[in-house]
Design an enzyme around this catalytic site. Structure first.
Site, mmCIF file in Angstrom:
data_model
loop_
_atom_site.group_PDB
_atom_site.id
_atom_site.type_symbol
_atom_site.label_atom_id
_atom_site.label_comp_id
_atom_site.label_asym_id
_atom_site.label_seq_id
_atom_site.Cartn_x
_atom_site.Cartn_y
_atom_site.Cartn_z
ATOM 1 N N GLY A 196 0.650 -1.166 0.277
ATOM 2 C CA GLY A 196 -0.499 -0.167 -0.329
ATOM 3 C C GLY A 196 0.939 1.339 0.117
ATOM 4 N N CYS A 197 1.782 1.101 0.836
ATOM 5 C CA CYS A 197 2.958 2.317 0.773
ATOM 6 C C CYS A 197 3.444 2.536 -0.446
ATOM 7 C CB CYS A 197 3.797 2.596 2.322
ATOM 8 S SG CYS A 197 2.817 1.828 3.431
ATOM 9 N N THR A 198 3.613 1.735 -1.048
ATOM 10 C CA THR A 198 4.370 1.607 -2.492
ATOM 11 C C THR A 198 3.546 2.183 -3.291
ATOM 12 O OG1 THR A 198 6.147 -0.473 -1.655
ATOM 13 C CG2 THR A 198 5.758 0.466 -4.695
ATOM 14 N N SER A 253 3.087 6.153 -3.003
ATOM 15 C CA SER A 253 4.396 7.181 -3.280
ATOM 16 C C SER A 253 4.177 6.969 -4.735
ATOM 17 C CB SER A 253 5.453 6.588 -3.032
ATOM 18 O OG SER A 253 5.301 6.188 -0.657
#
Length: 154
Positions: free
Chosen positions: A42-44, A47
């Site tokens: 999710g963070c990838t 970003s």
């Protein structure tokens, strides 16, 4: 009477011996997004979405900053791997996370722990907090932030 809150000031480490503060962005809009961990799915995606919209944000006089508790070394690797075109603040002591109140109780596999609740803040040119998004769902989020910013300039 002006009831718009001021965004909490910050001093964040972005590289060894290099910091940024909210004052560095005076006169610009700033998106500050807090995410749980470098290189997780999710963070990838979040970003990458901000990375891909960076040019459009820039046209609206807006900078982007990501924040997590990961180390500078982890951030450097994440930035290189994903070709991120904005700084990531390392906040291992949770000073900035606490100032923006993003540390929340979470649960994974029945185990409770305190972690970063995915949150985004739009800060105006005079350091005013214009909008906050809490419990962010990643798909379409960066576009939603951009659309809101764009609506302010119409």
């Amino acid at each position: 009477m002006n009831d718009i809150a001021k965004a909490p000031d910050f001093l964040g480490n972005i590289e060894e011996n290099k910091t940024i503060t909210l004052q560095d962005f005076k006169g610009k809009y700033v998106v500050v997004y807090f995410y749980p961990k470098d290189k997780t799915s999710g963070c990838t995606v979040e970003s990458q979405d901000f990375r891909d919209l960076k040019t459009q944000f820039k046209k609206l006089n807006c900078e982007i900053i990501g924040v997590s508790r990961d180390s500078l070394k982890s951030h450097k690797s994440f930035i290189e791997k994903e070709s991120l075109n904005f700084p990531l603040i390392s906040d291992p002591d949770e000073v900035m996370c606490k100032a923006y109140d993003v540390m929340k109780e979470k649960s994974m596999y029945g185990r409770k722990y305190i972690g970063i609740e995915r949150s985004t803040f739009l800060i105006g040119p005079d350091s005013e907090l214009l909008k906050e998004w809490r419990k962010v769902k990643v798909p379409g989020h960066a576009q939603e932030v951009y659309d809101f910013l764009k609506s302010l300039s119409n």
